[in-house]
Design a protein around this motif. Structure first.
Motif, PDB file in Angstrom:
ATOM      1  N   GLN A  96       0.857 -12.251  -8.738  1.00 62.24           N
ATOM      2  CA  GLN A  96       1.399 -11.440  -7.663  1.00 62.24           C
ATOM      3  C   GLN A  96       2.442 -10.484  -8.214  1.00 62.24           C
ATOM      4  O   GLN A  96       3.422 -10.895  -8.818  1.00 62.24           O
ATOM      5  N   VAL A 128      -1.967  -2.829  -1.989  1.00 58.38           N
ATOM      6  CA  VAL A 128      -1.587  -4.050  -2.696  1.00 58.38           C
ATOM      7  C   VAL A 128      -1.222  -5.156  -1.705  1.00 58.38           C
ATOM      8  O   VAL A 128      -1.653  -6.297  -1.830  1.00 58.38           O
ATOM      9  N   ILE A 129      -0.429  -4.789  -0.715  1.00 60.32           N
ATOM     10  CA  ILE A 129       0.065  -5.791   0.236  1.00 60.32           C
ATOM     11  C   ILE A 129      -1.063  -6.323   1.106  1.00 60.32           C
ATOM     12  O   ILE A 129      -1.198  -7.522   1.318  1.00 60.32           O
ATOM     13  N   LEU A 145       7.208  -2.023   5.146  1.00 62.90           N
ATOM     14  CA  LEU A 145       7.180  -1.923   3.689  1.00 62.90           C
ATOM     15  C   LEU A 145       6.320  -0.761   3.237  1.00 62.90           C
ATOM     16  O   LEU A 145       6.625  -0.085   2.251  1.00 62.90           O
ATOM     17  N   PRO A 175      -3.393  -3.878  -9.471  1.00 62.25           N
ATOM     18  CA  PRO A 175      -3.414  -5.314  -9.223  1.00 62.25           C
ATOM     19  C   PRO A 175      -4.668  -5.993  -9.776  1.00 62.25           C
ATOM     20  O   PRO A 175      -4.652  -7.184 -10.076  1.00 62.25           O
ATOM     21  N   HIS A 221      -1.321 -10.168  -1.376  1.00 63.57           N
ATOM     22  CA  HIS A 221      -0.476 -11.116  -0.671  1.00 63.57           C
ATOM     23  C   HIS A 221       0.778 -10.439  -0.172  1.00 63.57           C
ATOM     24  O   HIS A 221       1.440  -9.714  -0.896  1.00 63.57           O
ATOM     25  N   CYS A 222       1.080 -10.656   1.094  1.00 65.31           N
ATOM     26  CA  CYS A 222       2.351 -10.204   1.652  1.00 65.31           C
ATOM     27  C   CYS A 222       3.040 -11.399   2.275  1.00 65.31           C
ATOM     28  O   CYS A 222       2.443 -12.084   3.103  1.00 65.31           O
ATOM     29  N   SER A 223       4.276 -11.642   1.912  1.00 58.82           N
ATOM     30  CA  SER A 223       4.943 -12.855   2.397  1.00 58.82           C
ATOM     31  C   SER A 223       5.292 -12.781   3.873  1.00 58.82           C
ATOM     32  O   SER A 223       5.609 -13.790   4.490  1.00 58.82           O
ATOM     33  N   PHE A 224       5.195 -11.591   4.464  1.00 58.48           N
ATOM     34  CA  PHE A 224       5.546 -11.461   5.881  1.00 58.48           C
ATOM     35  C   PHE A 224       4.332 -11.544   6.789  1.00 58.48           C
ATOM     36  O   PHE A 224       4.459 -11.618   7.994  1.00 58.48           O
ATOM     37  N   ALA A 249       7.631  -7.914  -0.565  1.00 60.47           N
ATOM     38  CA  ALA A 249       6.403  -8.570  -0.116  1.00 60.47           C
ATOM     39  C   ALA A 249       6.152  -9.850  -0.884  1.00 60.47           C
ATOM     40  O   ALA A 249       5.570 -10.800  -0.353  1.00 60.47           O
ATOM     41  N   GLU A 259       0.704   4.493   0.186  1.00 60.28           N
ATOM     42  CA  GLU A 259      -0.724   4.146   0.185  1.00 60.28           C
ATOM     43  C   GLU A 259      -0.988   2.996  -0.781  1.00 60.28           C
ATOM     44  O   GLU A 259      -1.668   2.030  -0.469  1.00 60.28           O
ATOM     45  N   VAL A 260      -0.409   3.134  -1.992  1.00 62.35           N
ATOM     46  CA  VAL A 260      -0.605   2.104  -3.014  1.00 62.35           C
ATOM     47  C   VAL A 260      -0.036   0.776  -2.541  1.00 62.35           C
ATOM     48  O   VAL A 260      -0.680  -0.271  -2.638  1.00 62.35           O
ATOM     49  N   VAL A 261       1.169   0.855  -2.008  1.00 57.55           N
ATOM     50  CA  VAL A 261       1.835  -0.368  -1.538  1.00 57.55           C
ATOM     51  C   VAL A 261       1.002  -1.062  -0.476  1.00 57.55           C
ATOM     52  O   VAL A 261       0.798  -2.276  -0.509  1.00 57.55           O
ATOM     53  N   PRO A 293       9.237  -2.341  -1.843  1.00 64.47           N
ATOM     54  CA  PRO A 293       8.359  -3.060  -0.922  1.00 64.47           C
ATOM     55  C   PRO A 293       7.542  -4.157  -1.591  1.00 64.47           C
ATOM     56  O   PRO A 293       7.281  -5.199  -0.995  1.00 64.47           O
ATOM     57  N   LEU A 294       7.144  -3.920  -2.853  1.00 59.37           N
ATOM     58  CA  LEU A 294       6.364  -4.958  -3.534  1.00 59.37           C
ATOM     59  C   LEU A 294       7.210  -6.181  -3.828  1.00 59.37           C
ATOM     60  O   LEU A 294       6.748  -7.319  -3.719  1.00 59.37           O
TER      61      LEU A 294
END
Lengths: 289, 406
Positions: B247, A10-11, A45, B35, A15-18, B140, A5-7, B136-137
């Protein structure tokens, strides 16, 4: 499970690079994503329990990820080879992902189907061959076209063919006499004798009384008014042709001797030059009168 | 947190070999991921590296320009005095003018730096460290860590004595960190803009961050020339390095001693930090942040009341039952049958009848009846009727005459 959930927060918020954002939809560039879309359910992720189908060299593999291996990226994905039989492969998925969420199972089966169809298509294309589309490059096309035209002109096809035929004629390929145009024939055969004749002609002419008579044959005093050398030469050629035609005809009557190759002589030019001067003088004289 | 509470320490020479099997994870890695704090702290701390600059205070003002005032058919902006050049009479001094001074010219005494509360800074750092332990972070953020054996990656102290860059490179290759370095190398780009003339020619990505402990460590020099790799001492962890660009999730390689030192640095949930005076790690608002799980858990679902169904009081729009058959049927269910019966009756009535045609006999009879009535009329009425008829005849004859004349 707890961190997912946290991830995701945040993503997704950050920002998520994907992530690829488009006007209508968000896509996910991650290679393990089942659907290809960016959503919480399909994010590899943000889900510690995840599965995908990936294709490698024509074989489909089921990649499974569990929370137990979350901290070990190298060992994260378990790779299971799926059967080549479609129904068996589906059964395998069911077995491996037993008790998993319906979403995950369903999407994996869908992905498997898609990949298999793609593979079938690939195989078909390889066997049957397919029309490969090549883009038309305007500039290159235009350039080549023009060059072809130029090459065609430069090749002088007609002349080449003509020469070839003449050679064959001379070599005696066409032994039996066939129907031909007499004038053309004479012209062709005579051309070899032209230079010879020219020599003799000039010699004869020189022996004659005046040079003017030569001029008359070769030049027209009227033409000199233009005062162009080139024109004169052209006129020369035409007159010469007529003259030579006459001569060849006479020759034919006389002999069937073989003609030696004669080098190109340039007394004609000299002659012309001399005559020119004389002519000019004459012209002046005329004007004076 | 499902971060592994136990971590393995890897041998520097062999990535498959583990020197220390189970080391407990420092409590920092269990800090809630915030964050928002990191973002706030980062934006402010990033300003602290700025150098003062300003615009020349005289720029655009080095004229004796004066406004021509009104009455000259020109705008009232100050104009350059003098003559003999194009510049004379042109507008000057305003921010809107060409060659004029900018509005609010930058002064050197602009407030360049920002102070942030120490606690906030510490919380941010702690969160950033925690985020480095979440795969995952880190993914990402864009690091290539798919071949790394473990996150957080802890290696024995041997790497602190590396002096040669080749050793450093080989180490990175062994632990799957070289892919990240390759990413940095391949994405090195000439920067767009003027900065390239001001000493910032290339835009380079961030690679792994190597954290060591011993001050005498030589690994700084070994890793210095590897593109993208940064080296830092545990005691001087920098948020700008742990969360570049604000980030979360930098790829960090810890040495064993550095890793062990984290507990002393940040403290645990049991005791406050030793080195950061009085600092206590941030406690999470929710111990279990998985809301979906909580809502769907048995304990919650037991207490939850059944879902309410919405009751429809009336239609959105009133339909007239006299016109709308369905509305009528809703009110009077028998109406349907009535309608059907009426239709049937009409049909029955009209079954044998033909169409009524005008009967000549009928006509005659009606006329006779009329005449009879006319005969019985009084004289006065007769005369009146006659008059009317005469007028009628006259009228029509006139009309006819007129028509004929035309």
């Amino acid at each position: 499970m707890q961190i997912d959930e946290v991830v995701w927060q945040v993503i997704n918020r950050g920002h998520c690079s994907f992530k690829i954002k488009t006007i209508s939809q968000n896509f996910c560039r991650n290679e393990y994503n089942v659907t290809g879309l960016c959503s919480k359910q399909s994010c590899p992720l943000a889900n510690s329990q995840y599965a995908t189908i990936k294709e490698e060299k024509g074989l489909c593999y089921l990649y499974v990820k569990t929370a137990e291996r979350a901290q070990k990226p190298k060992e994260l994905w378990e790779k299971i080879l799926l059967s080549k039989n479609y129904e068996q492969a589906l059964a395998q998925i069911d077995e491996q992902l037993k008790y998993w969420s319906n979403f995950m199972i369903h999407k994996n089966k869908q992905r498997l189907t898609k990949l298999r169809q793609m593979l079938i298509r690939i195989r078909k294309m390889r066997l049957k061959g397919f029309k490969e589309l090549i883009p038309i490059k305007k500039k290159a096309e235009r350039r080549d076209k023009i060059r072809e035209q130029k090459a065609l002109v430069a090749a002088n096809l007609e002349n080449a063919i003509e020469q070839e035929l003449i050679d064959r004629l001379k070599n005696g390929v066409y032994n039996e006499i066939m129907n031909y145009n007499t004038k053309a024939f004479e012209k062709v055969v005579g051309q070899n004798q032209v230079e010879d004749e020219e020599e003799r002609e000039q010699q004869e002419q020189e022996e004659e009384e005046e040079d003017y008579s030569d001029e008359e044959l070769i030049f027209d005093p009227n033409d000199l008014e233009e005062d162009d050398e080139e024109d004169q030469e052209q006129d020369d050629e035409e007159d010469d042709k007529r003259l030579f035609q006459k001569q060849t005809f006479n020759q034919l009557r006389r002999d069937d001797d073989e003609v030696k190759d004669v080098k190109k002589k340039k007394p004609k030019v000299k002659l012309q030059y001399e005559e020119e001067e004389e002519v000019e003088d004459r012209k002046k004289q005329q004007i004076a009168f | 947190m499902t971060s592994v509470p136990l971590v393995s320490v890897f041998s520097a020479d062999d990535s498959t070999k583990v020197t220390a099997k189970h080391i407990p994870l420092p409590a920092v890695f269990q800090t809630p991921i915030r964050p928002d704090i990191v973002s706030f702290v980062h934006t402010n701390i990033a300003k602290n590296r700025r150098q003062a600059h300003a615009v020349n205070p005289q720029a655009g003002m080095q004229h004796s320009a004066e406004s021509w005032g009104t009455g000259r058919a020109v705008a009232r902006i100050p104009r350059v005095s003098g003559s003999g050049t194009h510049r004379s009479g042109q507008a000057a001094f305003g921010n809107q003018c060409r060659k004029g001074r900018m509005s609010l010219p930058i002064k050197v005494w602009r407030r360049w730096h920002r102070r942030v509360n120490i606690k906030q800074k510490r919380h941010a750092a702690a969160t950033a460290v925690a985020a480095t332990g979440i795969v995952p972070l880190v993914l990402a953020r864009g690091h290539r860590i798919s071949q790394v054996p473990q996150i957080p990656l802890v290696v024995e102290d041997k790497i602190e004595s590396y002096e040669k860059t080749t050793d450093a490179l080989n180490f990175l290759k062994r632990f799957g960190a070289f892919e990240d370095v390759q990413k940095v190398v391949s994405t090195k780009v000439v920067r767009a803009g003027i900065s390239k003339q001001r000493g910032k020619k290339y835009r380079v990505r961030k690679g792994p961050l190597v954290v060591y402990f011993n001050e005498n460590a030589k690994l700084l020099k070994a890793f210095r020339n590897v593109p993208g790799v940064e080296v830092v001492n545990v005691t001087r962890l920098n948020l700008l390095q742990l969360a570049p660009g604000g980030q979360l999730g930098r790829f960090v390689i810890w040495t064993q001693s550095a890793f062990a030192h984290l507990d002393k640095l940040f403290g645990t949930y049991r005791y406050a930090s030793v080195l950061k005076d009085g600092y206590q790690l941030l406690r999470p608002l929710l111990t279990n942040p998985d809301l979906a799980r909580i809502i769907n858990s048995n304990q919650v679902q037991e207490k939850v009341q059944p879902a309410k169904t919405t009751k429809v009081l009336h239609d959105v729009q009133k339909k007239n039952p006299l016109k709308n058959t369905k509305a009528m049927d809703r009110l009077n269910p028998y109406a349907k049958k009535q309608r059907a019966a009426a239709v049937a009756a009409i049909k029955a009535n009209t079954k044998g009848t033909k169409k009524i045609k005008k009967n000549k006999a009928l006509k005659k009879a009606s006329k006779a009846a009329f005449n009879k009535v006319a005969a019985s009329l009084s004289d006065a009425t007769k005369a009146a009727v006659q008059e009317e008829q005469d007028i009628k005849v006259k009228y029509f004859s006139v009309q006819k005459g007129a028509a004929q004349a035309e």
